[in-house]
Design a protein around this motif. Structure first.
Motif, PDB file in Angstrom:
ATOM      1  N   LEU A 175      38.424  33.432  24.256  1.00 47.44           N
ATOM      2  CA  LEU A 175      38.603  34.342  25.390  1.00 47.44           C
ATOM      3  C   LEU A 175      37.704  35.565  25.207  1.00 47.44           C
ATOM      4  N   TYR A 176      37.364  36.192  26.306  1.00 47.75           N
ATOM      5  CA  TYR A 176      36.473  37.350  26.274  1.00 47.75           C
ATOM      6  C   TYR A 176      37.146  38.541  26.943  1.00 47.75           C
ATOM      7  N   PRO A 177      36.775  39.753  26.527  1.00 47.81           N
ATOM      8  CA  PRO A 177      37.451  40.928  27.096  1.00 47.81           C
ATOM      9  C   PRO A 177      37.094  41.165  28.566  1.00 47.81           C
ATOM     10  N   ALA A 178      38.025  41.823  29.256  1.00 48.23           N
ATOM     11  CA  ALA A 178      37.774  42.238  30.644  1.00 48.23           C
ATOM     12  C   ALA A 178      36.890  43.480  30.589  1.00 48.23           C
ATOM     13  N   ASP A 179      35.605  43.268  30.376  1.00 52.36           N
ATOM     14  CA  ASP A 179      34.677  44.376  30.134  1.00 52.36           C
ATOM     15  C   ASP A 179      34.059  44.884  31.438  1.00 52.36           C
ATOM     16  N   ASP A 180      33.105  45.783  31.314  1.00 48.97           N
ATOM     17  CA  ASP A 180      32.494  46.392  32.502  1.00 48.97           C
ATOM     18  C   ASP A 180      31.834  45.344  33.399  1.00 48.97           C
ATOM     19  N   ARG A 181      31.215  44.377  32.760  1.00 50.11           N
ATOM     20  CA  ARG A 181      30.544  43.356  33.557  1.00 50.11           C
ATOM     21  C   ARG A 181      31.566  42.562  34.379  1.00 50.11           C
ATOM     22  N   PHE A 182      32.704  42.263  33.739  1.00 51.77           N
ATOM     23  CA  PHE A 182      33.760  41.550  34.470  1.00 51.77           C
ATOM     24  C   PHE A 182      34.293  42.424  35.611  1.00 51.77           C
ATOM     25  N   ALA A 183      34.465  43.727  35.316  1.00 53.62           N
ATOM     26  CA  ALA A 183      34.937  44.656  36.359  1.00 53.62           C
ATOM     27  C   ALA A 183      33.957  44.663  37.529  1.00 53.62           C
ATOM     28  N   GLU A 184      32.697  44.614  37.228  1.00 54.20           N
ATOM     29  CA  GLU A 184      31.689  44.579  38.293  1.00 54.20           C
ATOM     30  C   GLU A 184      31.843  43.328  39.158  1.00 54.20           C
ATOM     31  N   ALA A 185      32.077  42.209  38.470  1.00 52.15           N
ATOM     32  CA  ALA A 185      32.248  40.947  39.214  1.00 52.15           C
ATOM     33  C   ALA A 185      33.465  41.040  40.131  1.00 52.15           C
ATOM     34  N   VAL A 186      34.555  41.681  39.648  1.00 53.28           N
ATOM     35  CA  VAL A 186      35.754  41.856  40.468  1.00 53.28           C
ATOM     36  C   VAL A 186      35.432  42.724  41.680  1.00 53.28           C
ATOM     37  N   ARG A 187      34.769  43.861  41.422  1.00 54.41           N
ATOM     38  CA  ARG A 187      34.435  44.774  42.545  1.00 54.41           C
ATOM     39  C   ARG A 187      33.521  44.095  43.552  1.00 54.41           C
ATOM     40  N   ALA A 188      32.581  43.317  43.039  1.00 49.98           N
ATOM     41  CA  ALA A 188      31.635  42.652  43.934  1.00 49.98           C
ATOM     42  C   ALA A 188      32.376  41.737  44.907  1.00 49.98           C
ATOM     43  N   GLN A 189      33.432  41.093  44.401  1.00 51.09           N
ATOM     44  CA  GLN A 189      34.127  40.152  45.269  1.00 51.09           C
ATOM     45  C   GLN A 189      35.249  40.796  46.082  1.00 51.09           C
ATOM     46  N   LEU A 190      35.944  41.748  45.476  1.00 53.46           N
ATOM     47  CA  LEU A 190      37.167  42.258  46.109  1.00 53.46           C
ATOM     48  C   LEU A 190      37.074  43.714  46.552  1.00 53.46           C
TER      49      LEU A 190
END
Lengths: 471, 471
Positions: free
Chosen positions: A3-18
């Motif tokens: 598993l990988y942390p919910a890092d800034d890049r993941f946060a960006e992916a969330v913002r991009a979609q939602l």
């Protein structure tokens, strides 16, 4: 799987979609739990408003192998709601999904979103002249999704069952992100495996409950409440049988109270009005919910008279007003708070077969005495075989002095429960606190089946990792 | 995975391990089912006497990839108990595991082996002055293991729930042959996933139930039974609400009866005494189970008077003796037999949300009329939203004349049920009869989860292949 942390890049992916609105800074309350055994290590907090948003979040987490911690009211007592270690998770709070979606009085059904506060669900039922019977100390802040995820119990289980028994259908986001639209209003539906009950009690490890169709009940026409001194735990069990013979399933509450609890109240919550001049060693709080044409006081008096003839009961207080009823309930409801103020060395949420409770209490006293000069406050849902068996330091001492003994005390009590074919988590769940107990005491074949099911539904292991099953 | 027949070599392996006594020639009754839609193709019949023998049999089958068909009382109506195709199976009958292992009156628990006949479980409970409320037409021959495997319903679901709600613990042989010792007597146990409810209703596809811990209840102190003419299905639902307001959960039975059923009785079972001189279009059978101090006739009369004021009811017969009660019950209980003698074109065991039943009945009449000049007998467990909706040929015609139309009639009724968010198998299960319906109407996400669970627990696919999930 890694598993990988919910890092800034993941946060960006969330913002991009939602969009920007769904993410929030993680405030302290999402990283704490009531008993302070676990502290969350941070993470990314999402507050979705719809099941589609929950689905999108979980799908993103699944794609990126990011752990997900579902968060309800945060009142769980076994650390299921906080991840103290591992890659920092995506915390999905249901706070903003708190609507009562619909109510069907003719069908005795209410559909609530997972983030609805339990007390609000109760109130919505009451507005429709119905009863939603799930009732527990945290009802002002716990949320129905968490109640279902943990299969919560409380004081009305004897009559109405636990959270599982009060649910007809679920809407769930599975670990794949797929939405299971299972908000059935059917009382009977035998078309395949019972996914609903598999989700209930899985503590967020198999999916996120986003809404539920809940059962409502007729409001009792009359409520009778009494506190009765009983000669012993055996006498309490006999009293329950006797009361059942007389009033059938009308007994909604049957709670055992030990003198220790009343003494703790005197010590730390002296404003609570005590029912008896001298605290009896054992007493019970009984409540009846009756239908039309039955007088609550008459029924309670009839039970008392029959029990008195058999030598089961001593003193008794039958509530004559709503205010008196509230006073009796305050005694029962404030015992956990008194316990917290006194500070326990070790607390146990256990169940054993009901007929073996008296023997368990005797043996338990000896087992604890071997560990040291502790005080025991044993109380709870006798009618369900569920006792809160809490061990306290001797008078004048602080629990901190006994930190080193906690695990030995817990082990001794849990070993005894296991010997009595009981459960070391009757109503609070496994969470992260009791995963070792599950390994130690659980049936190995059942554990293996649980692991196989977890792997089948959550092959990447993203859903609430470390809860229920050890990593 | 490829499966192989239970051939002579496999039989030898069984005999080598378990001796000669466990195998039997397959008699006809193990290859039939009541509606004769499926005929078993033979196989090897095993009659184990212990859970260890069941375990050994399943382990041998798993090793040899031989399909296993668990067999209870053989009364199931959807073909779950017979394998009409595929490699010939090992049929494991529970006939010889029929003991009541223990009874705990104080705990209201009875432990029965899976092969115990339902009526024997009821009788054992009665001997202990308790009630085991599961009650259905086949109770003289169905077995409790099959009742649990199919999550059986019956006439007391309204008050006591279906088989699922009556079970505290299970002993199960999993598809690996491992034994899950889960015969818990605990009312509350929140230690992990709900394997019990996953097994209940899985129709032998996830394991073989070998024993169960069952819930008992206090016997009602007074029983009141009445048949009431109602103005319409809406009036019946209003009557149920009204009765609930007055007597709470004391209503154990609330069955809707249509004139067609009474007319069928007149035609084919004329010895059954009819309650009304002229059969009303709609009537209900209501039964109350009351606690001490409540007079059944008074309660029923009070309900009748209140319902009469609101124009809900017409004629009524309140049973004044046990003999009269039996007469009223005979009417309800013999309707399925009358249906069988008349011969239906297509039978449907459906549920819809209770408040939509009146609309469903209206729409259903139109939908069936479009298919032809059929007669409909719609009756059943109104309080649960569960109707038996059976379609018959016109008077003077035989069902065989309409064989070609059966699937179109069924499809039309099931489509309507689906439109009403209902279930096409409310209480009989999926078996082999309704696997296509499950594919057509089931939630695809749920089906996917079911398949994943099946694969996780039964990777070789040996347990009752073809039932519930299509091969």
């Amino acid at each position: 799987m890694t598993l990988y942390p919910a890092d800034d890049r993941f946060a960006e992916a969330v913002r991009a979609q939602l969009g920007d609105d769904v993410l929030r800074p993680v405030s302290e309350r999402y990283l704490e739990e009531p008993r302070q055994r676990f502290v969350g290590q941070g993470g990314l907090l999402a507050l979705p408003k719809t099941v589609e948003e929950v689905s999108a979040l979980v799908r993103l987490a699944a794609d990126a192998c990011v752990p997900v911690v579902p968060y309800g009211g945060g009142t769980g007592l076994v650390g299921g709601q906080v991840a103290p270690d591992g890659p920092t998770p995506l915390i999905i709070s249901l706070d903003r999904m708190s609507a009562i979606r619909a109510i069907y009085p003719t069908e005795n059904i209410l559909v609530a979103e997972a983030g609805a506060i339990l007390a609000d669900v109760q109130a919505a039922a009451e507005d429709a002249e119905r009863l939603f019977p799930l009732s527990l100390a945290a009802q002002g802040s716990c949320r129905i999704g968490g109640n279902l995820a943990t299969n919560a119990g409380g004081v009305n289980v004897l009559r109405y069952g636990n959270a599982r028994d009060l649910c007809l259908g679920l809407e769930v986001v599975l670990p794949s992100g797929d939405i299971w639209h299972g908000l059935s209003r059917l009382r009977k539906d035998n078309t395949g495996y019972d996914l609903r009950n598999l989700m209930i009690g899985s503590e967020g490890t198999l999916g996120i409950i986003t809404a539920a169709a809940l059962k409502l009940f007729p409001q009792p026409k009359g409520v009778g409440t009494a506190m009765l001194e009983v000669a012993s735990p055996e006498a309490a069990i006999d009293l329950l049988s006797l009361a059942r013979d007389q009033v059938g399933e009308a007994i909604s509450t049957f709670e055992l109270i030990h003198r220790q609890g009343l003494q703790f109240l005197t010590e730390v919550l002296p404003d609570i009005r005590q029912p008896f001049a001298k605290p009896p060693e054992w007493s019970v709080l009984i409540e009846l919910g009756l239908s039309a044409g039955q007088d609550p006081s008459d029924m309670l008096e009839a039970i008392y008279v029959a029990a008195e003839e058999r030598g089961l009961v001593g003193d008794a207080v039958i509530a004559q007003s709503e205010a008196q009823r509230a006073e009796l309930w305050a005694v029962r409801e404030q015992i956990p708070e008194a316990n917290r103020l006194v500070g326990s060395v070790s607390s146990h949420d256990i169940s054993v077969p009901i007929s073996r409770i008296p023997e368990f209490i005797q043996r338990g006293a000896r087992v604890v005495a071997k560990q040291g000069p502790f005080r025991v406050n044993c109380f709870g849902h006798l009618g369900d075989g569920n006792l809160h068996y809490n061990v306290f330091p001797p008078a004048g001492h602080d629990k901190a002095e006994f930190d080193a003994q906690r695990s030995a005390v817990k082990r001794a009590v849990h070993d005894l429960v296991h010997e009595f074919e009981g459960s070391v988590s009757a109503e609070h769940g496994v969470g992260r606190l009791k995963t070792d107990d599950l390994e130690d005491y659980g049936d190995p074949v059942r554990l293996q089946a649980m692991r196989a099911i977890k792997m089948a539904l959550d092959p990447k292991g993203i859903m609430n990792p470390g809860a229920v099953l050890k990593n």
